[in-house]
Design a protein around this motif. Structure first.
Motif, short mmCIF file in Angstrom:
data_model
loop_
_atom_site.label_atom_id
_atom_site.label_comp_id
_atom_site.label_asym_id
_atom_site.label_seq_id
_atom_site.Cartn_x
_atom_site.Cartn_y
_atom_site.Cartn_z
N ARG A 1 -0.88 11.33 3.47
CA ARG A 1 -1.14 10.10 4.23
C ARG A 1 -0.22 8.97 3.79
O ARG A 1 0.25 8.19 4.61
CB ARG A 1 -2.61 9.67 4.08
CG ARG A 1 -3.58 10.63 4.72
CD ARG A 1 -3.29 10.81 6.21
NE ARG A 1 -4.21 11.73 6.82
CZ ARG A 1 -3.90 12.96 7.22
NH1 ARG A 1 -2.68 13.41 7.09
NH2 ARG A 1 -4.81 13.73 7.77
N LEU A 2 0.06 8.87 2.49
CA LEU A 2 0.99 7.84 2.02
C LEU A 2 2.39 8.08 2.55
O LEU A 2 3.11 7.13 2.89
CB LEU A 2 1.00 7.79 0.49
CG LEU A 2 -0.26 7.23 -0.17
CD1 LEU A 2 -0.17 7.31 -1.68
CD2 LEU A 2 -0.53 5.81 0.27
N LEU B 1 2.44 6.82 6.03
CA LEU B 1 2.52 5.36 6.03
C LEU B 1 3.93 4.88 5.70
O LEU B 1 4.40 3.89 6.27
CB LEU B 1 1.51 4.77 5.04
CG LEU B 1 0.04 4.85 5.44
CD1 LEU B 1 -0.86 4.41 4.29
CD2 LEU B 1 -0.25 4.03 6.68
N GLN B 2 4.61 5.58 4.80
CA GLN B 2 5.97 5.19 4.44
C GLN B 2 6.92 5.35 5.64
O GLN B 2 7.79 4.51 5.85
CB GLN B 2 6.48 6.00 3.26
CG GLN B 2 5.92 5.55 1.94
CD GLN B 2 6.43 6.39 0.78
OE1 GLN B 2 6.63 7.59 0.91
NE2 GLN B 2 6.66 5.74 -0.35
N GLU C 1 6.34 2.46 7.82
CA GLU C 1 6.90 1.26 7.22
C GLU C 1 8.42 1.21 7.39
O GLU C 1 8.99 0.14 7.68
CB GLU C 1 6.53 1.20 5.73
CG GLU C 1 6.79 -0.15 5.10
CD GLU C 1 6.23 -0.24 3.70
OE1 GLU C 1 6.83 -0.97 2.90
OE2 GLU C 1 5.22 0.41 3.41
N MET D 1 0.38 -0.35 12.33
CA MET D 1 0.44 -0.03 10.90
C MET D 1 -0.83 -0.51 10.20
O MET D 1 -1.40 0.22 9.37
CB MET D 1 1.67 -0.67 10.27
CG MET D 1 1.78 -0.48 8.79
SD MET D 1 2.21 1.22 8.40
CE MET D 1 2.76 1.01 6.73
N ASP D 2 -1.29 -1.71 10.51
CA ASP D 2 -2.53 -2.22 9.92
C ASP D 2 -3.71 -1.30 10.25
O ASP D 2 -4.52 -0.98 9.38
CB ASP D 2 -2.83 -3.64 10.41
CG ASP D 2 -1.90 -4.68 9.82
OD1 ASP D 2 -1.23 -4.38 8.81
OD2 ASP D 2 -1.83 -5.80 10.38
N GLN E 1 -3.40 1.95 8.30
CA GLN E 1 -3.78 1.78 6.90
C GLN E 1 -5.30 1.78 6.75
O GLN E 1 -5.84 2.41 5.83
CB GLN E 1 -3.20 0.49 6.34
CG GLN E 1 -1.72 0.56 6.06
CD GLN E 1 -1.13 -0.75 5.61
OE1 GLN E 1 -1.57 -1.82 6.03
NE2 GLN E 1 -0.12 -0.69 4.75
N GLU E 2 -5.99 1.10 7.64
CA GLU E 2 -7.46 1.08 7.59
C GLU E 2 -8.02 2.47 7.83
O GLU E 2 -8.95 2.91 7.14
CB GLU E 2 -8.01 0.11 8.63
CG GLU E 2 -7.77 -1.35 8.31
CD GLU E 2 -8.20 -2.28 9.44
OE1 GLU E 2 -8.86 -1.82 10.40
OE2 GLU E 2 -7.86 -3.47 9.36
N GLN F 1 -7.47 4.59 4.71
CA GLN F 1 -8.43 4.24 3.65
C GLN F 1 -9.80 4.84 3.94
O GLN F 1 -10.46 5.39 3.04
CB GLN F 1 -8.53 2.73 3.51
CG GLN F 1 -7.33 2.10 2.87
CD GLN F 1 -7.42 0.58 2.82
OE1 GLN F 1 -8.25 -0.03 3.47
NE2 GLN F 1 -6.52 -0.03 2.05
#
Length: 179
Positions: free
Chosen positions: A61-62, A65-66, A69, A103-104, A107-108, A111
């Motif tokens: 998942r990270l 996200l990268q 980004e 992206m926000d 991220q939610e 999490q």
């Protein structure tokens, strides 16, 4: 009357004073144990497997996200390079804002997903540890068992630590992968 109350008060005090050593004696013979829940998760085979699965998902998942980004950073660079007050600059700015909003949300979502997955992976282990602790308490005559992490204890005699025995019993229930 005052004399009678004083006599009753002294009698009660004598009773309490006499009971004090008895209560203290019972407390002195109480069997107390302490365990470390974090160590159980980190050192047991089931805990290590759960942690490995969780870390794999988290890393994936990270990585996702990268990538997002990096795409946002590319859009940002394009928007900065566009001629100000042009249609192209306005479109790039809108795209950038949309991607940042996505992206926000992502991220939610990540999490929430990670928290849910962690609960799934550790829920069964936590329940098994609870059953092991209850069984040990009954079998071995413990009066009190404390989780060292949550108890507020500042010093514990290492001889009172039952963590290794809990790990041993948990590993018997959940043997790891064979050699």
């Amino acid at each position: 009357m005052a004399r009678k109350l004083l006599a009753v008060g002294l009698g009660a005090a004598a009773l309490l004073a006499g009971a004090g050593p008895l209560v203290a004696q019972e407390a002195a013979t109480a069997k107390i144990g302490v365990f470390n829940a974090d160590r159980i998760m980190a050192e047991s085979q089931a805990g290590q497997q759960a942690l490995a699965l969780f870390n794999q998902l988290r890393d994936q998942r990270l990585s996702d996200l990268q990538v997002q980004e990096e795409e946002i950073n590319n859009l940002r660079q394009q928007a900065l390079g566009a001629t100000p007050n042009t249609l192209e600059a306005a479109q790039l700015q809108r795209q950038l804002e949309d991607r940042m909003l996505q992206m926000d949300r992502l991220q939610e979502d990540v999490q929430t997903e990670l928290a849910n997955r962690q609960n799934e992976l550790t829920g069964d282990i936590t329940q098994q540890v609870g059953q092991i602790i209850e069984t040990m308490g009954q079998e071995e005559g413990y009066s009190l068992l404390f989780n060292a992490i949550q108890s507020g204890l500042v010093f514990v005699d290492p001889a009172m630590d039952i963590t290794p025995e809990i790990i041993r019993r948990l590993d018997l229930i959940n043997p790891g992968p064979g050699p």
